[in-house]
Scaffold this motif. Structure first.
Motif, PDB file in Angstrom:
ATOM      1  N   GLY A  12      47.820 -39.377  60.050  1.00 38.51           N
ATOM      2  CA  GLY A  12      48.331 -40.041  58.855  1.00 38.51           C
ATOM      3  C   GLY A  12      49.109 -41.290  59.200  1.00 38.51           C
ATOM      4  N   ASP A  29      51.116 -41.332  50.439  1.00 36.86           N
ATOM      5  CA  ASP A  29      49.951 -41.968  51.057  1.00 36.86           C
ATOM      6  C   ASP A  29      50.152 -43.462  51.292  1.00 36.86           C
ATOM      7  OD1 ASP A  29      50.040 -42.702  48.426  1.00 36.86           O
ATOM      8  OD2 ASP A  29      47.893 -42.482  48.055  1.00 36.86           O
ATOM      9  N   HIS A  44      46.708 -44.775  53.004  1.00 38.72           N
ATOM     10  CA  HIS A  44      45.835 -43.777  53.628  1.00 38.72           C
ATOM     11  C   HIS A  44      45.184 -42.970  52.510  1.00 38.72           C
ATOM     12  CE1 HIS A  44      45.403 -40.151  56.600  1.00 38.72           C
ATOM     13  NE2 HIS A  44      44.267 -40.785  56.377  1.00 38.72           N
ATOM     14  N   ASP A  45      43.853 -43.150  52.335  1.00 44.23           N
ATOM     15  CA  ASP A  45      43.219 -42.444  51.224  1.00 44.23           C
ATOM     16  C   ASP A  45      42.691 -41.082  51.667  1.00 44.23           C
ATOM     17  OD1 ASP A  45      40.648 -42.679  52.321  1.00 44.23           O
ATOM     18  OD2 ASP A  45      40.118 -44.414  51.113  1.00 44.23           O
ATOM     19  N   SER A  46      42.215 -40.321  50.700  1.00 44.48           N
ATOM     20  CA  SER A  46      41.831 -38.926  50.954  1.00 44.48           C
ATOM     21  C   SER A  46      40.622 -38.801  51.857  1.00 44.48           C
ATOM     22  CB  SER A  46      41.554 -38.221  49.617  1.00 44.48           C
ATOM     23  OG  SER A  46      40.523 -38.883  48.908  1.00 44.48           O
TER      24      SER A  46
END
Length: 320
Positions: A12, A29, A44-46
């Motif tokens: 992450g 995120d 930071h995307d899924s």
């Protein structure tokens, strides 16, 4: 948990940028840190993508003129950075897919990201100050000296050919050392992707989309606006404007432009780049922009586009 459904942990933002002085998580995120006076925002995307975005200072000259210049120097910039426009602001932007990154390599990736962003911001300032367009000496200062190390080029070529052999793509070597070509039959059209080892240490994937053709002033403005907006949406790849090169002793016709989809990547990080992913990103870039860019080469269509976005253009152009 059964191996078939076990998910590998994705690094992450805190793990990637936590060692940065002043790094702050602003949301689960999202985070930010500083490179000198420039604020860098990270998302930071899924799906594991890391977006690194730095807003750039406004220019004293026409923002659309600046945008055109930046799009033209993309091809000479050897790192995976692109210039984009969001909310009527210019920004330097890059997207990196990191699920395959080992935790022990995060410091290397962190250093690379900072270096790429710093060079992108530096290039922006040089172009803004009039040193990046129609100025060969200033533009050559952005490149390493042309003392090509053939052994290094051979090694880079071997890495590239091995990666191509491991892919599912049909490819061929070009006449020049370190150049390759991939041809794709995509039903609706054929797409050619040219790959070149640049400056002995980086790869440049390029796919011509439209042109070369002469452009009116309105068409050039419309394309600059459209391509920058598209760059903000397209992940991994970037879109550029290229001037039609001159042949022999002739002077290049600066009115003739081509739209090119491209992707830059360091040879040293080639194992982390899937050739199929690079090609797929250029296919997506072409599908999303090829027809629209071709239409905007027409002066009438360009005027309609500029009229529809008149309010936004007023935010771009300096008020006299």
């Amino acid at each position: 948990m059964p191996a078939s459904v076990r998910r590998r942990r994705t690094p992450g933002l805190q793990e990637l940028f936590g060692s940065e002085p002043g790094f702050e998580m602003t949301a689960p995120d999202r985070g930010s840190f500083h490179l000198g006076e420039t604020t860098v925002n990270t998302i930071h995307d899924s799906r594991g993508w890391i977006s690194v975005l730095a807003k750039l200072p406004s220019s004293v000259t026409s923002a659309l003129t600046l945008a055109t210049s930046l799009l033209e120097v993309h091809g000479s910039f050897k790192h995976p950075v692109k210039f984009a426009q969001a909310e009527a602001e210019l920004s330097v932007d890059l997207m990196v897919d990191i699920p395959q990154c080992e935790l022990g390599n995060l410091s290397v990736l962190n250093g690379a990201l900072k270096s790429w962003m710093c060079e992108g911001v530096e290039l922006f300032h040089q172009v803004r100050d009039g040193k990046g367009r129609e100025d060969r000496e200033a533009r050559s200062a952005l490149k390493p000296p042309p003392d090509a190390d053939l052994a290094t080029l051979d090694q880079a070529g071997q890495r590239m050919e091995q990666a191509l052999n491991d892919s599912c793509l049909e490819w061929s070597a070009g006449e020049a050392p370190g150049s390759y070509s991939v041809s794709l039959d995509l039903d609706e059209y054929f797409q050619t992707i040219q790959i070149e080892i640049r400056h002995r240490q980086s790869l440049l994937f390029q796919s011509p989309l439209v042109g070369p053709s002469a452009l009116s002033g309105d068409a050039l403005k419309a394309l600059a606006h459209f391509l920058l907006r598209a760059n903000h949406r397209i992940r991994f790849a970037r879109l550029s404007l290229q001037t039609d090169p001159a042949g022999g002793d002739q002077t290049a016709d600066m009115s003739k432009k081509s739209v090119v989809a491209e992707l830059a990547w360091p040879v040293a990080l080639l194992p982390a780049l899937s050739i199929e992913k690079a090609v797929a990103s250029l296919i997506v870039a072409a599908r999303l922009t090829r027809l629209e860019a071709e239409v905007l080469f027409d002066p009438g269509a360009a005027q309609v586009y500029l009229g529809m976005s008149g309010k936004e253009r007023q935010q771009w152009e300096p008020q006299v």
